[in-house]
Design an enzyme around this catalytic site. Structure first.
Site, mmCIF file in Angstrom:
data_model
loop_
_atom_site.group_PDB
_atom_site.id
_atom_site.type_symbol
_atom_site.label_atom_id
_atom_site.label_comp_id
_atom_site.label_asym_id
_atom_site.label_seq_id
_atom_site.Cartn_x
_atom_site.Cartn_y
_atom_site.Cartn_z
ATOM 1 N N HIS A 1 -13.893 -37.138 19.522
ATOM 2 C CA HIS A 1 -14.839 -36.016 19.647
ATOM 3 C C HIS A 1 -14.291 -34.965 20.629
ATOM 4 O O HIS A 1 -14.316 -33.763 20.344
ATOM 5 C CB HIS A 1 -16.205 -36.547 20.113
ATOM 6 C CG HIS A 1 -17.208 -35.467 20.396
ATOM 7 N ND1 HIS A 1 -18.299 -35.243 19.592
ATOM 8 C CD2 HIS A 1 -17.277 -34.552 21.392
ATOM 9 C CE1 HIS A 1 -18.986 -34.226 20.085
ATOM 10 N NE2 HIS A 1 -18.399 -33.785 21.177
ATOM 11 N N GLU A 2 -13.774 -35.437 21.760
ATOM 12 C CA GLU A 2 -13.261 -34.499 22.771
ATOM 13 C C GLU A 2 -11.974 -33.828 22.299
ATOM 14 O O GLU A 2 -11.755 -32.640 22.547
ATOM 15 C CB GLU A 2 -13.039 -35.201 24.113
ATOM 16 C CG GLU A 2 -14.298 -35.807 24.737
ATOM 17 C CD GLU A 2 -15.499 -34.877 24.737
ATOM 18 O OE1 GLU A 2 -15.331 -33.651 24.858
ATOM 19 O OE2 GLU A 2 -16.621 -35.379 24.594
ATOM 20 N N HIS B 1 -12.533 -30.809 20.206
ATOM 21 C CA HIS B 1 -12.834 -29.582 20.962
ATOM 22 C C HIS B 1 -11.557 -28.787 21.250
ATOM 23 O O HIS B 1 -11.590 -27.563 21.319
ATOM 24 C CB HIS B 1 -13.483 -29.920 22.313
ATOM 25 C CG HIS B 1 -14.957 -30.167 22.236
ATOM 26 N ND1 HIS B 1 -15.859 -29.200 21.856
ATOM 27 C CD2 HIS B 1 -15.700 -31.269 22.514
ATOM 28 C CE1 HIS B 1 -17.090 -29.707 21.891
ATOM 29 N NE2 HIS B 1 -17.025 -30.958 22.290
ATOM 30 N N GLN C 1 -15.183 -26.540 26.972
ATOM 31 C CA GLN C 1 -16.632 -26.551 27.202
ATOM 32 C C GLN C 1 -17.034 -25.955 28.549
ATOM 33 O O GLN C 1 -18.204 -25.650 28.775
ATOM 34 C CB GLN C 1 -17.173 -27.985 27.107
ATOM 35 C CG GLN C 1 -17.077 -28.568 25.703
ATOM 36 C CD GLN C 1 -17.659 -29.956 25.648
ATOM 37 O OE1 GLN C 1 -16.983 -30.928 25.937
ATOM 38 N NE2 GLN C 1 -18.936 -30.053 25.296
ATOM 39 N N GLY D 1 -18.365 -37.449 27.881
ATOM 40 C CA GLY D 1 -17.071 -36.820 27.656
ATOM 41 C C GLY D 1 -17.212 -35.315 27.804
ATOM 42 O O GLY D 1 -18.296 -34.765 27.604
ATOM 43 N N CYS E 1 -23.366 -33.631 21.621
ATOM 44 C CA CYS E 1 -22.401 -32.838 22.373
ATOM 45 C C CYS E 1 -23.154 -31.981 23.392
ATOM 46 O O CYS E 1 -24.170 -31.385 23.063
ATOM 47 C CB CYS E 1 -21.625 -31.945 21.399
ATOM 48 S SG CYS E 1 -20.391 -30.909 22.187
ATOM 49 N N LEU E 2 -22.639 -31.917 24.603
ATOM 50 C CA LEU E 2 -23.295 -31.120 25.646
ATOM 51 C C LEU E 2 -23.316 -29.636 25.282
ATOM 52 O O LEU E 2 -24.156 -28.892 25.775
ATOM 53 C CB LEU E 2 -22.598 -31.329 26.997
ATOM 54 C CG LEU E 2 -22.676 -32.756 27.561
ATOM 55 C CD1 LEU E 2 -21.897 -32.853 28.862
ATOM 56 C CD2 LEU E 2 -24.116 -33.192 27.764
HETATM 57 NI NI NI Z 1 -18.647 -32.233 22.542
#
Ligand code: NI
Length: 187
Positions: free
Chosen positions: A143-144, A147, A53, A48, A101-102
């Site tokens: 989660h996304e 953000h 991000q 995701g 998370c990236l």
């Molecule tokens: Ni994330």
């Protein structure tokens, strides 16, 4: 085009992202951005990615559960583009999943969130949709969506766990990141 991923400590990850105007938004520009986001996400082995991000403070996210279909067979074809998502309903029942998370490389923590939810959003063709998410697919979207409000999964972990990861988080925010994908830190 693979874009650098903004990491923990970057200001854009803490902003409340703005809604896309579905009337005036440039469809071609958005579809290019979406293609870049998928490419960036796959390159980093993520499931995701939210627009903040990659440094864009707009309410847009992509998810693709195909990678986890061995553990979660129901996610084999779970690929979505979501613009301006809004939660309509959430379950009282919670679920625990380990999240990563990236933007927060090399940290994973258990996070409690509602088990299922109903969401209204616009898809990649700018069509309005309503969908109920459950299980790990729901978790990916939650989660996304977090953000888009400037929240990170590390905000939700227990105080003890938070203490344990504090040094790692500080290091990421200082630019000491080790990841095989390109990252960016802009305070
Ligand atoms: Ni994330």
């Amino acid at each position: 085009m693979i874009l650098p991923i903004y990491v923990y400590g970057s200001g854009v990850l803490r902003e409340k992202a703005v809604e896309l105007d579905m009337v005036t938004a440039d469809k071609e520009e958005i579809s290019r951005l979406v293609a870049d986001m998928f490419e960036t996400m796959y390159n980093a082995d993520g499931v995701g990615l939210a627009a903040p991000q990659i440094g864009k403070s707009i309410r847009l996210l992509v998810v693709d559960g195909g990678e986890c279909s061995e553990a979660f067979p129901e996610l084999k074809d779970f690929k979505r583009v979501m613009i301006n998502p809004v939660v309509l309903e959430e379950s009282d029942e919670d679920a625990v999943f380990a999240e990563g998370c990236l933007s927060v490389p090399n940290i994973h923590c258990d996070v409690i969130r509602p088990k299922s939810m109903r969401v209204k959003y616009f898809d990649e063709n700018f069509n309005e949709r309503e969908e109920t998410f459950d299980g790990f697919g729901c978790r990916m979207v939650q989660h996304e969506m977090d953000h888009l409000d400037g929240n990170l999964f590390t905000d939700h972990v227990t105080p003890i766990r938070k203490k344990m990861i504090m040094t790692k988080l500080h290091n990421i925010a200082k630019g000491k990141v080790s990841s095989y994908y390109r990252t960016k830190l802009v305070k």
